[in-house]
Design a protein around this motif. Structure first.
Motif, mmCIF file in Angstrom:
data_model
loop_
_atom_site.group_PDB
_atom_site.id
_atom_site.type_symbol
_atom_site.label_atom_id
_atom_site.label_comp_id
_atom_site.label_asym_id
_atom_site.label_seq_id
_atom_site.Cartn_x
_atom_site.Cartn_y
_atom_site.Cartn_z
ATOM 1 N N VAL A 49 0.745 -1.099 0.083
ATOM 2 C CA VAL A 49 -0.047 0.040 0.104
ATOM 3 C C VAL A 49 0.846 1.092 0.079
ATOM 4 O O VAL A 49 1.894 1.382 0.852
ATOM 5 C CB VAL A 49 -0.914 0.131 1.208
ATOM 6 C CG1 VAL A 49 -1.683 1.450 1.207
ATOM 7 C CG2 VAL A 49 -1.822 -1.182 1.056
ATOM 8 N N LEU A 50 0.741 2.120 -0.795
ATOM 9 C CA LEU A 50 1.217 3.554 -0.877
ATOM 10 C C LEU A 50 0.467 4.560 -0.287
ATOM 11 O O LEU A 50 -0.583 4.548 -0.879
ATOM 12 C CB LEU A 50 1.458 3.861 -2.562
ATOM 13 C CG LEU A 50 2.025 5.251 -2.804
ATOM 14 C CD1 LEU A 50 3.641 5.233 -2.280
ATOM 15 C CD2 LEU A 50 1.959 5.592 -4.352
ATOM 16 N N THR A 51 0.894 5.239 0.544
ATOM 17 C CA THR A 51 0.295 6.316 1.284
ATOM 18 C C THR A 51 0.962 7.664 0.942
ATOM 19 O O THR A 51 2.171 7.621 0.787
ATOM 20 C CB THR A 51 0.895 6.194 2.835
ATOM 21 O OG1 THR A 51 0.207 5.017 3.254
ATOM 22 C CG2 THR A 51 0.144 7.429 3.542
ATOM 23 N N SER A 52 0.190 8.319 0.154
ATOM 24 C CA SER A 52 0.727 9.577 -0.724
ATOM 25 C C SER A 52 -0.135 10.802 -0.196
ATOM 26 O O SER A 52 -1.205 10.890 -0.073
ATOM 27 C CB SER A 52 0.465 9.389 -2.065
ATOM 28 O OG SER A 52 1.491 10.422 -2.844
ATOM 29 N N ILE A 53 0.988 11.712 0.377
ATOM 30 C CA ILE A 53 0.360 13.115 1.062
ATOM 31 C C ILE A 53 0.673 14.165 0.134
ATOM 32 O O ILE A 53 1.593 14.335 -0.713
ATOM 33 C CB ILE A 53 1.331 13.189 2.219
ATOM 34 C CG1 ILE A 53 1.146 12.031 2.886
ATOM 35 C CG2 ILE A 53 0.621 14.482 3.199
ATOM 36 C CD1 ILE A 53 2.028 11.882 4.127
ATOM 37 N N ASP A 54 -0.514 14.928 -0.002
ATOM 38 C CA ASP A 54 -0.134 16.258 -0.937
ATOM 39 C C ASP A 54 -1.349 17.412 -0.351
ATOM 40 O O ASP A 54 -2.436 16.787 -0.227
ATOM 41 C CB ASP A 54 -0.574 16.001 -2.290
ATOM 42 C CG ASP A 54 0.111 16.986 -3.237
ATOM 43 O OD1 ASP A 54 1.066 16.563 -3.849
ATOM 44 O OD2 ASP A 54 -0.447 18.410 -3.276
ATOM 45 N N VAL A 55 -0.910 18.371 -0.622
ATOM 46 C CA VAL A 55 -1.903 19.447 -0.020
ATOM 47 C C VAL A 55 -2.997 19.958 -1.213
ATOM 48 O O VAL A 55 -3.875 20.511 -0.758
ATOM 49 C CB VAL A 55 -1.067 20.757 0.539
ATOM 50 C CG1 VAL A 55 -0.489 21.594 -0.627
ATOM 51 C CG2 VAL A 55 -1.865 21.573 1.430
ATOM 52 N N GLN A 56 -2.630 19.577 -2.453
ATOM 53 C CA GLN A 56 -3.303 20.185 -3.615
ATOM 54 C C GLN A 56 -4.399 19.124 -4.063
ATOM 55 O O GLN A 56 -3.922 17.758 -4.427
ATOM 56 C CB GLN A 56 -2.604 20.479 -4.674
ATOM 57 C CG GLN A 56 -1.315 21.723 -4.584
ATOM 58 C CD GLN A 56 -2.199 22.960 -4.142
ATOM 59 O OE1 GLN A 56 -3.325 23.203 -4.653
ATOM 60 N NE2 GLN A 56 -1.585 23.842 -3.596
ATOM 61 N N PRO A 57 -5.603 19.293 -3.817
ATOM 62 C CA PRO A 57 -6.529 18.136 -4.441
ATOM 63 C C PRO A 57 -6.622 17.741 -5.879
ATOM 64 O O PRO A 57 -6.818 16.688 -6.134
ATOM 65 C CB PRO A 57 -7.764 18.702 -4.021
ATOM 66 C CG PRO A 57 -7.803 20.332 -3.715
ATOM 67 C CD PRO A 57 -6.216 20.449 -3.300
ATOM 68 N N GLU A 58 -6.197 18.813 -6.739
ATOM 69 C CA GLU A 58 -6.169 18.491 -7.992
ATOM 70 C C GLU A 58 -4.961 17.412 -8.256
ATOM 71 O O GLU A 58 -4.837 16.860 -9.231
ATOM 72 C CB GLU A 58 -6.094 19.817 -8.947
ATOM 73 C CG GLU A 58 -4.658 20.601 -8.622
ATOM 74 C CD GLU A 58 -4.922 21.798 -7.649
ATOM 75 O OE1 GLU A 58 -4.350 22.783 -7.691
ATOM 76 O OE2 GLU A 58 -5.946 21.604 -6.854
ATOM 77 N N HIS A 59 -3.956 17.611 -7.423
ATOM 78 C CA HIS A 59 -2.776 16.677 -7.853
ATOM 79 C C HIS A 59 -3.386 15.357 -7.445
ATOM 80 O O HIS A 59 -3.065 14.229 -8.365
ATOM 81 C CB HIS A 59 -1.619 17.023 -6.709
ATOM 82 C CG HIS A 59 -0.913 18.399 -7.246
ATOM 83 N ND1 HIS A 59 0.320 18.971 -6.559
ATOM 84 C CD2 HIS A 59 -1.193 19.232 -8.316
ATOM 85 C CE1 HIS A 59 0.509 19.835 -7.153
ATOM 86 N NE2 HIS A 59 -0.326 20.373 -7.956
ATOM 87 N N GLN A 60 -3.914 15.092 -6.441
ATOM 88 C CA GLN A 60 -4.402 13.931 -6.003
ATOM 89 C C GLN A 60 -5.386 13.129 -6.956
ATOM 90 O O GLN A 60 -5.441 11.944 -7.359
ATOM 91 C CB GLN A 60 -4.775 13.807 -4.551
ATOM 92 C CG GLN A 60 -3.801 13.818 -3.647
ATOM 93 C CD GLN A 60 -4.008 13.612 -2.150
ATOM 94 O OE1 GLN A 60 -5.187 13.431 -1.833
ATOM 95 N NE2 GLN A 60 -2.996 13.128 -1.490
#
Length: 216
Positions: free
Chosen positions: A85-96
């Motif tokens: 499982v990859l846990t990926s963190i980003d502050v930008q919703p469009e990136h995710q």
């Protein structure tokens, strides 16, 4: 035995290394979306290094700081164990959103990824100490030293932390360059090199990949 002479890393060498593994349509599409969103993805050579690390570690739990458009996530997932499982963190919703599109196009089910929207420095303290095989960092350069502090804590013994852009287009070696991003990259390189818990290496792929294995 004569000493080895380093090969100059000219454009032809860089192109050869970057083209060693060709990217498929899914990766190329994710890379194009990243450019449209203004987030520069890791290059193909750096991505191949991430896949290698994930495969060598037989990684089942990976943290990514900076989702971007999913390019690095695709490389990581392709090296991880089938149940990883990859846990990926980003502050930008469009990136995710873009990353989710890339992961779906590549055939990875929703259970293979955990996308967390928020500031990494708010999210990382909530993750489990010693619970991860690999931590990859490609986000705000000024926060790299603090990401290192949390990232090492998250690693199991033998786990690896990796930082993209460690060479920063050569600016880190020019002592006349003192902007905050460059200064932070120099600082994280020093911290990783001097940490007795880590076995570090600086890999000259792409824009530089600083890696370190937790040995204590």
């Amino acid at each position: 035995m004569t000493p080895e002479t380093p090969i100059a890393a000219g454009p032809a060498i860089r192109d050869y290394v970057e083209g060693f593994l060709a990217e498929d349509d899914v990766l190329r599409a994710a890379r194009a979306r990243g450019r449209e969103l203004g987030c520069t993805p890791i290059g193909p050579a750096g991505g191949a290094a991430l896949r290698f690390l994930a495969a060598a570690l037989q990684a089942r739990a990976v943290v990514e700081v900076g989702t971007g458009a999913g390019v690095s996530g695709l490389w990581l997932l392709r090296g991880m164990a089938a149940d990883g499982v990859l846990t990926s963190i980003d502050v930008q919703p469009e990136h995710q959103r873009a990353a989710r599109q890339a992961f779906t196009a590549a055939g990875f089910g929703a259970g293979r990824t955990r996308l967390i929207m928020g500031r990494a420095l708010d999210v990382l303290p909530r993750l489990t100490d010693g619970g991860y095989d690999l931590v990859f960092v490609d986000a705000l350069k000024t926060e790299y030293p603090r990401y290192a502090e949390h990232g090492v804590r998250l690693l199991r013994p033998g786990g690896v932390i990796a930082f993209d852009n460690a060479l920063w287009s050569g600016r880190v070696v020019d002592q006349s360059v003192r902007d905050p991003d460059t200064a932070a990259l120099r600082e994280v390189t020093h911290l990783v090199r001097e940490d007795d818990r880590l076995a570090p290496a600086l890999l000259p792929v792409g824009d530089g990949l600083l890696v370190a294995a937790r040995v204590a």
